[in-house]
Design a protein around this motif. Structure first.
Motif, mmCIF file in Angstrom:
data_model
loop_
_atom_site.group_PDB
_atom_site.id
_atom_site.type_symbol
_atom_site.label_atom_id
_atom_site.label_comp_id
_atom_site.label_asym_id
_atom_site.label_seq_id
_atom_site.Cartn_x
_atom_site.Cartn_y
_atom_site.Cartn_z
ATOM 1 N N THR A 1 4.986 -36.798 12.026
ATOM 2 C CA THR A 1 5.055 -35.779 10.983
ATOM 3 C C THR A 1 6.398 -35.076 11.080
ATOM 4 O OG1 THR A 1 4.109 -34.060 12.375
ATOM 5 C CG2 THR A 1 2.559 -35.426 11.103
ATOM 6 N N SER B 1 11.172 -27.366 11.768
ATOM 7 C CA SER B 1 10.846 -28.196 10.605
ATOM 8 C C SER B 1 11.736 -27.875 9.408
ATOM 9 C CB SER B 1 9.377 -28.005 10.218
ATOM 10 O OG SER B 1 8.542 -28.389 11.275
ATOM 11 N N ALA C 1 8.833 -37.649 3.856
ATOM 12 C CA ALA C 1 7.881 -38.753 3.693
ATOM 13 C C ALA C 1 8.574 -40.007 3.165
ATOM 14 C CB ALA C 1 6.752 -38.327 2.749
#
Length: 580
Positions: free
Chosen positions: A486, A498, A514
């Protein structure tokens, strides 16, 4: 073929059926009887036989009066076997509630596996599979080997139901011969189902040996129910071997047994009639085949039990009445086919891929409409048939050319990709890394990033370069193949947050996280499939797992989105170009 997939599922929880003629139980249920005595009597009978419901009621009453949590739970298990779906689910909900703090290593897995069996018995395969997977998860957490085995076996039966017979055989063979914690009754059941799977994959000699052993053993132990299950399976063996008369001889005996005094489950009854009908088809005795297929339709109307092979039943009936010019019955069975097909499309999505080409839903809808108009308006049969043929022909031509055009485009894309991989391989040393930049030139570009975009970021150049170096390591060492990556886990791995990582990937890679991860995996797959013969010989689910995907569907969808061509065509073109 006797679809006796429920037999072993019950054994997960000790609901052992001695498949002989039912014993006459005349004992009075007494509160003074021990739990062990009540369990032995209850589990020594088949569902709905004797006074098993009364035994279960007495068991639960005794447990509640003594406030014995463990036995209250067992009482709920007993009672759920005796109820219809809604009431059985209520008992299992009570079981889950009362065992939520249980220290036993059988819970909560047992509840999920029981619920999976319940849904399976009621033909809700999707819910059955979901519960089996949860049961397997909790069984692994508790280290319960038997529950792990039973979950694997249950899922194997679902695989067999949707056509994955080889995978089913592998699992059943392992637990029938290599698992010392399975008892003899369970092993016999496994071998019976293994013989069924062997027939499906044409291992006929192996199937025959297992069936003969099952017949001899059931005779020796006077196990009548199991004897007729093996006899029915022998009938399917003969049908598969085109020994139609032998198949009929055995299956007629099974019909008599399974339809007498509710001796058989609806599966046994349906499949006995199905394969009797198919055997008569093999002998070209159409009227007898139709008689059995019509009986099946009557049973479906009463029980609403629907299974994939019904498509064969209804298409045969449609053809039969079409040949005989009976439009009303043809229309009736077209309508029945469409209703069954709708259910199958919902509950058996995997099986729907095997829909017979001659009777796909759009064609049947059109044929039904035209036949209805003919019957109501009393128009000439000649013009209706002529119109149908013309429309079908035009539709076929239209679909055919569209398909060919798409296929040609897909092949061109696949060939370009393979050529790009081959050129890259020729232009580099055999031990060097795959040049992803070369391949990316032949793939669609989703985003572009200019220098102005980069200067607008809020991250310092030092931090950006550090993150980019870590991403380079991540790419070069193929770390993107790990499952479960992830944005957060990758950010933690390269010691950033992140938000920074997302901004760097969007800015420098021109895509979101993604898409970035998928592109890396698919680019790797494009190269390795082209270069590694052994790798592309693996089954697609295994390849998908190797690339870090959770399932086959996610991988194939990502492949087509990235490349513009389906995975199947890419693999086919690799083989075509390799053989030249």
């Amino acid at each position: 073929m006797m679809k006796i997939k429920l037999l072993l599922l019950f054994l997960i929880f000790g609901k052992v059926f001695f498949h002989a003629q039912p014993n006459n139980i005349e004992k009075n249920i007494s509160e003074h009887r021990t739990y062990e005595e009540l369990e032995k009597e209850f589990y020594g009978s088949r569902i709905g036989e004797g006074n098993s419901k009364s035994i279960a009621d007495s068991y639960l009453k005794k447990a509640k009066s003594e406030k014995n949590i463990s036995h209250i739970a067992e009482g709920y298990v007993m009672l759920h076997f005796e109820e219809n779906l809604p009431n059985a689910l209520k008992y299992l909900d009570s079981l889950q509630h009362i065992t939520q703090n249980s220290k036993e290593n059988t819970y909560p897995a047992r509840t999920y596996l029981l619920r999976g069996n319940l849904y399976f018995r009621n033909d809700n395969l999707q819910s059955a599979l979901n519960n089996y997977i949860l049961g397997l998860k909790y069984a692994k957490e508790k280290g319960n080997k038997r529950q792990i085995a039973m979950a694997h076996i249950s899922i194997a039966y679902l695989n067999n139901y949707i056509g994955k017979h080889a995978e089913t055989a592998k699992v059943l063979r392992h637990y029938a011969y290599d698992a010392d914690y399975m008892n003899e009754v369970e092993k016999n059941s496994l071998k019976l189902n293994l013989a069924d799977a062997y027939i499906e994959i044409n291992k006929m000699d192996s199937a025959y040996v297992l069936i003969q052993n099952g017949l001899q053993d059931s005779k020796k132990n006077k196990d009548v129910y199991r004897y007729y299950q093996n006899l029915g399976l022998l009938g399917y063996y003969h049908l598969h071997s085109k020994n139609y008369q032998k198949a009929i001889d055995g299956l007629l005996e099974c019909e008599k047994y399974f339809f007498t005094n509710n001796s058989g489950s609806k599966r046994n009854q349906h499949y006995t009639l199905l394969y009797l009908g198919k055997s008569y088809v093999g002998l070209q005795e159409k009227e007898k085949a139709v008689d059995f297929f019509r009986k099946i339709d009557s049973m479906v109307l009463k029980t609403n039990y629907i299974y994939p092979e019904l498509r064969d039943v209804y298409t045969y009936l449609i053809d039969y009445y079409k040949e005989n010019g009976d439009k009303e019955k043809q229309l009736y069975y077209v309508d029945r086919f469409l209703k069954v097909d709708q259910v199958l499309d919902t509950q058996f999505r995997y099986i729907s891929r095997e829909l017979p080409r001659r009777y796909d839903t759009p064609e049947l809808q059109q044929e039904k409409e035209n036949i209805t108009n003919e019957l109501t308006k009393r128009k000439s049969l000649f013009y209706i048939v002529l119109s149908l043929l013309l429309i079908s022909h035009l539709l076929f031509i239209n679909v055919y050319f569209k398909y060919k055009k798409s296929e040609k485009n897909y092949k061109k894309i696949a060939q370009d990709l393979i050529q790009s991989v081959n050129e890259n391989r020729v232009g580099k040393n055999s031990n060097s890394e795959f040049n992803k930049e070369t391949l990316s030139e032949s793939l669609p570009i989703e985003n572009t990033v200019n220098s102005e975009d980069r200067t607008s970021r809020t991250i310092s150049e030092d931090i950006a370069q550090t993150i980019l170096r870590e991403l380079e390591i991540f790419e070069n060492k193929d770390q993107f193949l790990s499952k479960g990556i992830t944005l957060g886990s990758l950010a933690k791995k390269i010691k950033t947050n992140s938000k920074y990582l997302s901004e760097i990937i969007n800015t420098y890679k021109g895509k979101n996280f993604a898409t970035y991860l998928n592109d890396l995996r698919i680019d790797y797959a494009i190269s390795r499939l082209a270069n590694d013969r052994k790798f592309r010989s693996y089954k697609i689910p295994f390849i998908a797992e190797e690339l870090g995907y959770n399932n086959e569907q996610a991988f194939t969808l990502a492949f087509k989105k990235r490349t513009g061509t389906p995975l199947s065509i890419y693999l086919k073109e690799i083989e075509n170009m390799s053989s030249k």
